[in-house]
Design an enzyme around this catalytic site. Structure first.
Site, PDB file in Angstrom:
ATOM      1  N   GLY A 155       0.797  -1.220   0.000  1.00 50.90           N
ATOM      2  CA  GLY A 155       0.000   0.000   0.000  1.00 50.90           C
ATOM      3  C   GLY A 155       0.828   1.268   0.000  1.00 50.90           C
ATOM      4  O   GLY A 155       0.435   2.291  -0.589  1.00 50.90           O
ATOM      5  N   ASN A 156       2.015   1.240   0.647  1.00 48.76           N
ATOM      6  CA  ASN A 156       2.858   2.437   0.715  1.00 48.76           C
ATOM      7  C   ASN A 156       3.395   2.846  -0.655  1.00 48.76           C
ATOM      8  O   ASN A 156       3.864   3.969  -0.826  1.00 48.76           O
ATOM      9  CB  ASN A 156       4.040   2.208   1.659  1.00 48.76           C
ATOM     10  CG  ASN A 156       3.622   2.294   3.108  1.00 48.76           C
ATOM     11  OD1 ASN A 156       2.482   2.638   3.401  1.00 48.76           O
ATOM     12  ND2 ASN A 156       4.519   1.996   4.005  1.00 48.76           N
ATOM     13  N   LYS A 211     -12.969  -8.607   7.555  1.00 49.77           N
ATOM     14  CA  LYS A 211     -12.176  -7.529   6.962  1.00 49.77           C
ATOM     15  C   LYS A 211     -12.867  -6.179   7.174  1.00 49.77           C
ATOM     16  O   LYS A 211     -13.904  -5.906   6.568  1.00 49.77           O
ATOM     17  CB  LYS A 211     -11.973  -7.800   5.474  1.00 49.77           C
ATOM     18  CG  LYS A 211     -11.184  -6.716   4.741  1.00 49.77           C
ATOM     19  CD  LYS A 211      -9.736  -6.692   5.170  1.00 49.77           C
ATOM     20  CE  LYS A 211      -8.939  -5.698   4.346  1.00 49.77           C
ATOM     21  NZ  LYS A 211      -7.545  -5.593   4.814  1.00 49.77           N
ATOM     22  N   LYS A 233      -4.704  -9.298  -0.892  1.00 49.74           N
ATOM     23  CA  LYS A 233      -3.904  -9.031  -2.097  1.00 49.74           C
ATOM     24  C   LYS A 233      -2.692  -9.950  -2.204  1.00 49.74           C
ATOM     25  O   LYS A 233      -2.251 -10.280  -3.306  1.00 49.74           O
ATOM     26  CB  LYS A 233      -3.477  -7.573  -2.145  1.00 49.74           C
ATOM     27  CG  LYS A 233      -2.487  -7.131  -1.095  1.00 49.74           C
ATOM     28  CD  LYS A 233      -2.124  -5.661  -1.251  1.00 49.74           C
ATOM     29  CE  LYS A 233      -1.041  -5.228  -0.271  1.00 49.74           C
ATOM     30  NZ  LYS A 233      -1.424  -5.423   1.146  1.00 49.74           N
ATOM     31  N   LYS A 267       1.993 -12.267   4.153  1.00 47.35           N
ATOM     32  CA  LYS A 267       3.067 -12.282   3.159  1.00 47.35           C
ATOM     33  C   LYS A 267       3.888 -13.569   3.266  1.00 47.35           C
ATOM     34  O   LYS A 267       4.210 -14.206   2.267  1.00 47.35           O
ATOM     35  CB  LYS A 267       3.956 -11.054   3.319  1.00 47.35           C
ATOM     36  CG  LYS A 267       3.303  -9.757   2.879  1.00 47.35           C
ATOM     37  CD  LYS A 267       4.225  -8.580   3.075  1.00 47.35           C
ATOM     38  CE  LYS A 267       3.632  -7.314   2.467  1.00 47.35           C
ATOM     39  NZ  LYS A 267       2.278  -7.007   2.921  1.00 47.35           N
TER      40      LYS A 267
END
Length: 311
Positions: free
Chosen positions: A11-12, A129, A213, A275
């Site tokens: 996102g960054n 979420k 994602k 991740k």
């Protein structure tokens, strides 16, 4: 020899915490990401780029809420498609500009991507979420009654809607992606985890959900038969004992080593956990997964930076 690489931007890479979500700010961040992708293109790799969209879809949901008396609100799957379109446009333009500056010959294409999920996924019975605005308890109770939304208290900041986060089953349009990759084209796809859809008869229909994602990135890497799945984040490496005097940087790991650290609870569910879960699952297939900072992406591909998990 050229490798096929799926790059998942955090996102960054689009909007950093506490930044105002103007187009100008997001474009400036995306241009920095485009520089790194151009460096990877110089290594003569086939590239698929995917990205997050959390802040952006949150802003669209807020626009929905603020303007609901004037403009009918759109469902969540359509909001996701909106963000795929505008982020993809900014990213495609930025990457094209960078590769042309470097006299590279690649093209760049953005694909709105539908990701199929199972309507019987347990996530639909237990939404987790958080999305959208914060509400008071009274507002949340009224919304839950009017819209049948599931509302929960979120970290002491108020009440928010929670939606299902199902597992991705299949990414649609992969055949077109592979064709484009073979035609020297960088493909931007699967943004925000993809537009969630379910089978309905012989076709598909959208459903209100948010797909993680990193899980979509891993599924995308599998379906395009990538050699490397790379997740770019705001830290240079994965760590164990993070934030303690025993903090230790991880560089090269086997699947077994990575799994043992994962099972020991070193990676938080809200940050590095998903991740590492995706990286391990991809590397188990005899491939390579990399977690690294955006700034070191090209060096990580060369084995000189980041955390690499190999099967």
């Amino acid at each position: 020899m050229a490798k096929r690489v799926v790059i998942a931007l955090g996102g960054n890479a689009i909007l950093k915490p506490n930044q105002e979500a103007t187009v100008e700010t997001q474009l400036a961040n995306i241009q920095l990401s485009a520089e790194q992708i151009a460096k990877i293109e110089q290594l003569d790799h086939q590239i698929v780029v995917t990205h997050g969209n959390g802040p952006q879809v949150g802003n669209i949901l807020r626009q929905n809420e603020e303007a609901k008396a004037i403009v009918p609100p759109f469902p969540l799957d359509v909001c996701n498609a909106e963000t795929q379109g505008f982020i993809g446009y900014l990213m495609e333009q930025s990457i094209k500009n960078k590769i042309e500056q470097q006299a590279l010959t690649s093209n760049v294409v953005t694909l709105l991507t539908q990701v199929e999920v199972n309507q019987e996924d347990p996530a639909f019975q237990q939404p987790t979420k958080p999305i959208g605005l914060f509400y008071t308890k009274e507002e949340a109770d009224q919304i839950a009654e009017e819209k049948a939304w599931v509302m929960v208290e979120d970290a002491g900041r108020g009440y928010r809607r929670v939606v299902p986060s199902p597992q991705p089953l299949a990414i649609h349009g992969v055949e077109a992606m592979v064709h484009l990759l073979n035609q020297n084209t960088i493909v931007i796809a699967g943004g925000g985890g993809g537009i969630p859809v379910v089978k309905q008869g012989e076709g598909l229909r959208g459903i209100e959900a948010v797909i993680d994602k990193d899980r979509t990135g891993k599924k995308l890497a599998e379906q395009v038969d990538a050699d490397v799945f790379m997740m770019l984040t705001d830290v240079s490496n994965v760590y164990i004992h993070y934030g303690t005097p025993q903090q230790q940087k991880l560089t090269g790991l086997s699947v077994e080593e990575a799994q043992s650290y994962f099972d020991a609870g070193h990676f938080a569910e809200g940050s590095m956990g998903p991740k590492m879960e995706a990286a391990i699952a991809f590397a188990e297939q005899g491939k390579t997964a990399i977690i690294c900072s955006l700034e070191e992406a090209d060096q990580a591909l060369l084995g000189k930076a980041g955390t690499r998990i190999s099967g």
